[in-house]
Design a protein around this motif. Structure first.
Motif, PDB file in Angstrom:
ATOM      1  N   UNK A 319      30.344  25.789  44.816  1.00  0.00           N
ATOM      2  CA  UNK A 319      31.254  26.528  43.926  1.00  0.00           C
ATOM      3  C   UNK A 319      32.583  26.705  44.662  1.00  0.00           C
ATOM      4  N   UNK A 320      33.662  26.434  43.972  1.00  0.00           N
ATOM      5  CA  UNK A 320      34.957  26.395  44.635  1.00  0.00           C
ATOM      6  C   UNK A 320      35.687  27.726  44.623  1.00  0.00           C
ATOM      7  N   UNK A 321      35.294  28.659  43.729  1.00  0.00           N
ATOM      8  CA  UNK A 321      36.131  29.853  43.557  1.00  0.00           C
ATOM      9  C   UNK A 321      36.206  30.721  44.812  1.00  0.00           C
ATOM     10  N   UNK A 322      35.148  30.719  45.632  1.00  0.00           N
ATOM     11  CA  UNK A 322      35.102  31.666  46.749  1.00  0.00           C
ATOM     12  C   UNK A 322      36.119  31.358  47.848  1.00  0.00           C
ATOM     13  N   UNK A 323      36.198  30.135  48.383  1.00  0.00           N
ATOM     14  CA  UNK A 323      37.248  29.885  49.378  1.00  0.00           C
ATOM     15  C   UNK A 323      38.655  30.099  48.818  1.00  0.00           C
ATOM     16  N   UNK A 324      38.866  29.730  47.554  1.00  0.00           N
ATOM     17  CA  UNK A 324      40.187  29.942  46.956  1.00  0.00           C
ATOM     18  C   UNK A 324      40.495  31.428  46.821  1.00  0.00           C
ATOM     19  N   UNK A 325      39.476  32.236  46.511  1.00  0.00           N
ATOM     20  CA  UNK A 325      39.733  33.673  46.389  1.00  0.00           C
ATOM     21  C   UNK A 325      39.982  34.305  47.754  1.00  0.00           C
ATOM     22  N   UNK A 326      39.475  33.676  48.825  1.00  0.00           N
ATOM     23  CA  UNK A 326      39.818  34.146  50.172  1.00  0.00           C
ATOM     24  C   UNK A 326      41.314  33.960  50.418  1.00  0.00           C
TER      25      UNK A 326
END
Length: 456
Positions: A319-326
């Protein structure tokens, strides 16, 4: 790599942040499809497609402050073309998911500096469609509107609750934004009185000794990855952290949510979301600690890979959202526009005495660069792409000087706040002392610096 650059003492976090900008460019083209859960991955997964109950709305917060609006053009286009069809394909109890999605859409328009009539044109029909879904869930009792049978994402699966904080916040934000748009335009539709009355009499957020509850009929009584019960605070910004009573409730809520059962069921985005929440409270130490935990420690049901990709379910589901939300959380430590006021370095830890950023973007169409030296703001540069009035908080300066920016005016408003008139398309440089030079932000690592991700 010409905008959205940062220079912070934590080189690991800085390296991580810049890789996320590369990921955005790699997997979101203005004319391409919206990023799904996989992002730059291509593999078998249990979650192919677009998930609306946090994933996609959170993913698309990242192009905003990082000043990559072109990477979100596909998201705006999708909602303009298919929003009501998407609503019709989902259970009405999940309408809060699409308010969050609409908030991200609205944020793109505000960060771009779009004029209010353009915002209203895109926002109002979608908001009215959501209100039509909410209406059957409302029940008036003793002058108070209760919200029945709506979700708080994935708490006990897809169970529904009475007065879920998630959907109360979503509905309150919808009404508040519709009212604001009407007030700004001076045109009040027939439904305006209904919006005002409903907002005034909507059930307040359910709270107990541990802070925000899941709902009137459900406490936060187990470890859970979603911060949906705190949606009113982040990202909807309905709560004022400068109010001591509100702040105390928010701090209790965060401590309880992140600490219950030792954080056993938290996911990666629990840590990155928690960092954003602490950043809005101005607590850079807690925000930084959560991001460092995310980068270096066990993160419950998730796993951060050495190349900054993130997977769940034992590595089966990327899932890509987590690193981007960092990356989003880092920008919120460096720059915020809250209640229409720019805040520079609002939540940096004490150890970040030397840091800077170049061309981050803030709500209202402001592109901002700034430098902190010896623990104090040295200068700030603001480009106004919208023509909106700029207000900025500079409490640590005794005086504010314009070192560059002909045609710009500075008016003190008190308590360290200043109104700065900048012509549309114009730029101003502010400093405490005349003659201060706005030095270019470093874009390359210093000689001998370690690259934490990848090969030199």
């Amino acid at each position: 790599y010409t905008t959205g650059m940062i220079d912070i003492p934590d080189r690991q976090l800085e390296n991580f942040y810049h890789i996320q900008l590369y990921k955005l460019a790699a997997c979101s083209h203005p004319d391409g499809p919206v990023m799904d859960c996989l992002g730059t991955f291509y593999k078998t997964t249990q979650w192919p497609g677009i998930w609306w109950n946090l994933n996609v709305p959170l993913t698309y917060l990242s192009p905003l402050a990082t000043n990559r609006l072109e990477q979100g053009a596909n998201y705006v286009k999708l909602l303009d073309e298919r929003f009501e069809k998407i609503l019709a394909a989902h259970d009405p109890a999940r309408c809060g998911d699409f308010v969050w999605a609409l908030h991200t859409y609205y944020a793109f328009l505000r960060y771009s500096g779009a004029e209010w009539p353009r915002i209203a044109q895109g926002f109002v029909p979608k908001a009215e469609a959501l209100l039509r879904i909410y209406e059957p869930h409302l029940e008036e009792r003793n002058g108070v509107f209760h919200l029945l049978d709506t979700e708080s994402p994935e708490y006990d699966g897809f169970k529904t609750y009475t007065n879920s904080n998630y959907n109360l916040a979503a509905l309150r934000w919808l009404l508040t934004t519709l009212i604001e748009l009407s007030d700004r335009s001076g045109v009040r539709p027939a439904a305006y009185a209904r919006w005002v009355d409903l907002r005034a009499r909507l059930h307040p957020a359910p709270v107990d000794a541990n802070g925000y509850r899941i709902a009137s009929d459900q406490a936060v009584d187990k470890s859970h990855r979603h911060f949906s019960h705190l949606l009113a605070f982040y990202p909807l910004h309905l709560c004022d952290p400068d109010d001591p009573q509100t702040r105390a409730v928010l701090e209790r809520s965060l401590d309880h949510w992140l600490g219950i059962d030792g954080g056993r069921e938290l996911a990666g985005y629990s840590y990155t979301g928690g960092a954003s929440l602490w950043a809005l409270l101005g607590n850079g130490e807690r925000a930084h600690a959560l991001l460092k935990h995310f980068l270096n420690e066990p993160i419950g049901m998730g796993l951060l890979l050495p190349n900054t990709f993130y997977v769940e379910s034992g590595g089966r589901n990327p899932v890509i959202e987590t690193p981007l939300s960092a990356a989003t959380a880092v920008t919120e430590m460096l720059l915020q526009n809250r209640n229409g006021i720019l805040r520079i370095f609002p939540a940096v830890p004490e150890s970040w005495r030397e840091c800077s950023f170049r061309e981050l973007r803030a709500e209202g169409g402001f592109v901002v660069s700034a430098s902190r030296e010896s623990g104090k703001l040295r200068w700030v540069r603001i480009r106004n792409e919208s023509g909106e009035q700029c207000r900025i908080l500079l409490p640590e300066w005794d005086t504010v000087c314009r070192t560059d920016g002909p045609g710009c005016r500075i008016v003190p408003e008190g308590d360290g706040c200043y109104a700065v008139s900048i012509p549309k398309g114009g730029t101003v440089v502010l400093a405490e002392k005349r003659g201060t030079k706005a030095r270019t932000v470093r874009t390359l690592p210093p000689p001998g610096a370690r690259n934490f991700y990848g090969v030199k």
